[in-house]
Design a protein around this motif. Structure first.
Motif, PDB file in Angstrom:
ATOM      1  N   UNK A 113       0.837  -1.197   0.000  1.00 60.17           N
ATOM      2  CA  UNK A 113       0.000   0.000   0.000  1.00 60.17           C
ATOM      3  C   UNK A 113       0.873   1.248   0.000  1.00 60.17           C
ATOM      4  N   UNK A 114       1.964   1.215   0.741  1.00 60.35           N
ATOM      5  CA  UNK A 114       2.894   2.349   0.737  1.00 60.35           C
ATOM      6  C   UNK A 114       3.421   2.606  -0.675  1.00 60.35           C
ATOM      7  N   UNK A 115       3.710   1.525  -1.408  1.00 56.35           N
ATOM      8  CA  UNK A 115       4.192   1.664  -2.780  1.00 56.35           C
ATOM      9  C   UNK A 115       3.107   2.237  -3.690  1.00 56.35           C
ATOM     10  N   UNK A 116       1.867   1.802  -3.500  1.00 52.66           N
ATOM     11  CA  UNK A 116       0.770   2.296  -4.331  1.00 52.66           C
ATOM     12  C   UNK A 116       0.505   3.778  -4.103  1.00 52.66           C
ATOM     13  N   UNK A 117       0.709   4.229  -2.859  1.00 56.13           N
ATOM     14  CA  UNK A 117       0.455   5.629  -2.523  1.00 56.13           C
ATOM     15  C   UNK A 117       1.659   6.539  -2.771  1.00 56.13           C
ATOM     16  N   UNK A 118       2.800   5.953  -3.043  1.00 56.10           N
ATOM     17  CA  UNK A 118       4.050   6.718  -3.183  1.00 56.10           C
ATOM     18  C   UNK A 118       3.984   7.836  -4.218  1.00 56.10           C
ATOM     19  N   UNK A 119       3.291   7.670  -5.360  1.00 56.68           N
ATOM     20  CA  UNK A 119       3.284   8.739  -6.363  1.00 56.68           C
ATOM     21  C   UNK A 119       2.741  10.085  -5.868  1.00 56.68           C
ATOM     22  N   UNK A 120       1.902  10.081  -4.839  1.00 58.19           N
ATOM     23  CA  UNK A 120       1.350  11.353  -4.362  1.00 58.19           C
ATOM     24  C   UNK A 120       2.094  11.888  -3.141  1.00 58.19           C
ATOM     25  N   UNK A 121       3.062  11.136  -2.631  1.00 64.24           N
ATOM     26  CA  UNK A 121       3.857  11.613  -1.507  1.00 64.24           C
ATOM     27  C   UNK A 121       3.088  11.632  -0.198  1.00 64.24           C
ATOM     28  N   UNK A 122       3.782  12.014   0.847  1.00 69.59           N
ATOM     29  CA  UNK A 122       3.184  12.045   2.186  1.00 69.59           C
ATOM     30  C   UNK A 122       3.619  13.311   2.909  1.00 69.59           C
ATOM     31  N   UNK A 123       2.686  14.221   3.074  1.00 71.56           N
ATOM     32  CA  UNK A 123       2.949  15.438   3.838  1.00 71.56           C
ATOM     33  C   UNK A 123       2.731  15.186   5.326  1.00 71.56           C
ATOM     34  N   UNK A 124       1.594  14.548   5.649  1.00 71.40           N
ATOM     35  CA  UNK A 124       1.259  14.256   7.041  1.00 71.40           C
ATOM     36  C   UNK A 124       0.199  13.170   7.079  1.00 71.40           C
ATOM     37  N   UNK A 125       0.251  12.357   8.125  1.00 75.31           N
ATOM     38  CA  UNK A 125      -0.769  11.334   8.318  1.00 75.31           C
ATOM     39  C   UNK A 125      -1.413  11.531   9.681  1.00 75.31           C
ATOM     40  N   UNK A 126      -2.727  11.669   9.683  1.00 71.54           N
ATOM     41  CA  UNK A 126      -3.500  11.804  10.916  1.00 71.54           C
ATOM     42  C   UNK A 126      -4.407  10.586  11.051  1.00 71.54           C
ATOM     43  N   UNK A 127      -4.466  10.026  12.266  1.00 68.21           N
ATOM     44  CA  UNK A 127      -5.279   8.835  12.495  1.00 68.21           C
ATOM     45  C   UNK A 127      -5.976   8.919  13.843  1.00 68.21           C
ATOM     46  N   UNK A 128      -7.130   8.294  13.899  1.00 67.02           N
ATOM     47  CA  UNK A 128      -7.856   8.171  15.163  1.00 67.02           C
ATOM     48  C   UNK A 128      -8.581   6.836  15.161  1.00 67.02           C
ATOM     49  N   UNK A 129      -8.779   6.276  16.334  1.00 66.46           N
ATOM     50  CA  UNK A 129      -9.493   5.011  16.454  1.00 66.46           C
ATOM     51  C   UNK A 129     -10.757   5.226  17.280  1.00 66.46           C
ATOM     52  N   UNK A 130     -11.841   4.633  16.807  1.00 66.26           N
ATOM     53  CA  UNK A 130     -13.159   4.761  17.436  1.00 66.26           C
ATOM     54  C   UNK A 130     -13.689   3.390  17.814  1.00 66.26           C
ATOM     55  N   UNK A 131     -14.645   3.398  18.718  1.00 66.91           N
ATOM     56  CA  UNK A 131     -15.382   2.179  19.038  1.00 66.91           C
ATOM     57  C   UNK A 131     -16.867   2.477  18.943  1.00 66.91           C
ATOM     58  N   UNK A 132     -17.675   1.442  18.735  1.00 65.91           N
ATOM     59  CA  UNK A 132     -19.121   1.633  18.652  1.00 65.91           C
ATOM     60  C   UNK A 132     -19.702   1.759  20.055  1.00 65.91           C
ATOM     61  N   UNK A 133     -21.005   1.967  20.135  1.00 64.79           N
ATOM     62  CA  UNK A 133     -21.654   2.206  21.428  1.00 64.79           C
ATOM     63  C   UNK A 133     -21.549   1.012  22.363  1.00 64.79           C
ATOM     64  N   UNK A 134     -21.448  -0.201  21.816  1.00 66.78           N
ATOM     65  CA  UNK A 134     -21.356  -1.397  22.654  1.00 66.78           C
ATOM     66  C   UNK A 134     -19.910  -1.805  22.931  1.00 66.78           C
ATOM     67  N   UNK A 135     -18.966  -1.089  22.330  1.00 67.35           N
ATOM     68  CA  UNK A 135     -17.534  -1.409  22.422  1.00 67.35           C
ATOM     69  C   UNK A 135     -17.237  -2.824  21.917  1.00 67.35           C
ATOM     70  N   UNK A 136     -18.032  -3.265  20.944  1.00 69.16           N
ATOM     71  CA  UNK A 136     -17.807  -4.570  20.330  1.00 69.16           C
ATOM     72  C   UNK A 136     -16.845  -4.479  19.148  1.00 69.16           C
ATOM     73  N   UNK A 137     -16.811  -3.310  18.497  1.00 62.13           N
ATOM     74  CA  UNK A 137     -16.009  -3.132  17.299  1.00 62.13           C
ATOM     75  C   UNK A 137     -15.078  -1.929  17.461  1.00 62.13           C
ATOM     76  N   UNK A 138     -13.991  -1.948  16.729  1.00 58.45           N
ATOM     77  CA  UNK A 138     -13.060  -0.822  16.715  1.00 58.45           C
ATOM     78  C   UNK A 138     -12.756  -0.477  15.262  1.00 58.45           C
ATOM     79  N   UNK A 139     -12.584   0.794  15.003  1.00 60.50           N
ATOM     80  CA  UNK A 139     -12.333   1.267  13.641  1.00 60.50           C
ATOM     81  C   UNK A 139     -11.308   2.381  13.667  1.00 60.50           C
ATOM     82  N   UNK A 140     -10.269   2.234  12.867  1.00 62.35           N
ATOM     83  CA  UNK A 140      -9.286   3.301  12.694  1.00 62.35           C
ATOM     84  C   UNK A 140      -9.608   4.038  11.402  1.00 62.35           C
TER      85      UNK A 140
END
Length: 270
Positions: A115-142
């Protein structure tokens, strides 16, 4: 398209054609025409000089979007709580709570090699990430916002490649999760990825992605693109659990907030 000459009346109430007016009237009309064309030309030239054109506005919006990573508070990019009305399976509502925000970083260790190779043509200025959980805390999503160094043609080229080669549907090009310690996502690693989505924007130098999994750390043998997992007849475990909806629903709303922030920033007086 041509029109017949309308009739007017002279002093004796006899009809006459406009085309038979006197030389003085014709000269006056010609002068008005020249003056009008001059005013229109001047207005158009003035708008070019001040950059008041759609193309210029698009360039300004694109540039503004690329600077949001350092000019907009994290709570506006990744709200503490995200409401997903109708985002769950069967149109059920969802509520996601943010449990971790990764330090803003580069992309060196943030993606699998392919994936890093596929995205390489557009470069990387900054990457921001956050992780969430649902109301039951059964699932997690970044959810992630990759701010690139590319111009508009570069983003369009990458978006076309992702679409034509269906790169967003390849399981060897899944984004990595952000597994924050002492949170429900502590065990959210490579093997726990269940559903994902990747969207390459063309009107902003940004790639939006999300990846979801179970909060209990179980491994997943058959991860699916979110689009496939959301199909009504999908029978895989990620699909049955609604993990495609988790990834797609959260990514859509973060992308929507990003667009709202771009509009707000471009509308502010300079």
């Amino acid at each position: 398209m041509s029109f017949g000459q309308p009739e007017v009346y002279d002093d004796d109430a006899r009809p006459r054609l406009l085309g038979r007016r006197g030389a003085s009237q014709a000269a006056a009309a010609a002068a008005c025409l020249v003056l009008g064309l001059g005013l229109i030309s001047g207005a158009v030239t003035g708008s070019w000089l001040i950059g008041d054109s759609g193309e210029e506005g698009s360039r300004s919006t694109f540039s503004t979007a690329g600077s949001l990573w350092h000019s907009v508070p994290v709570d506006q990019l990744f709200p503490p709580t995200v409401q997903g009305k109708g985002a769950g399976p069967g149109g059920a509502d969802r509520t996601w709570t943010r449990i971790a925000v990764a330090p803003d970083s580069g992309c060196e260790d943030a993606f699998d090699p392919l994936l890093r190779k596929a995205l390489a043509p557009v470069g990387c200025e900054r990457l921001l990430r956050a992780t969430y959980t649902d109301a039951t805390q059964s699932y997690v999503t970044t959810v992630g916002l990759l701010f690139t160094t590319a111009d508009a043609p570069g983003m369009t080229s990458l978006a076309n490649r992702f679409r034509k080669e269906r790169l967003d549907r390849r399981s060897d090009l899944m984004p990595l999760p952000y597994a924050a310690k002492n949170t429900p996502a502590a065990d959210f690693g490579r093997g726990q990825r269940a559903a994902w989505t990747v969207s390459v924007l063309t009107e902003a130098p940004v790639v939006v992605y999300a990846v979801s999994g179970w909060a209990d750390g179980r491994t997943v043998d058959d991860p699916q693109p979110a689009e496939d997992a959301m199909e009504p007849n999908a029978t895989t475990a990620p699909a049955q659990a609604g993990l495609g909806n988790e990834a797609q629903g959260l990514a859509d709303r973060v992308e929507r907030d990003l667009r709202r922030n771009v509009r707000s920033a471009t509308e502010q007086p300079s």
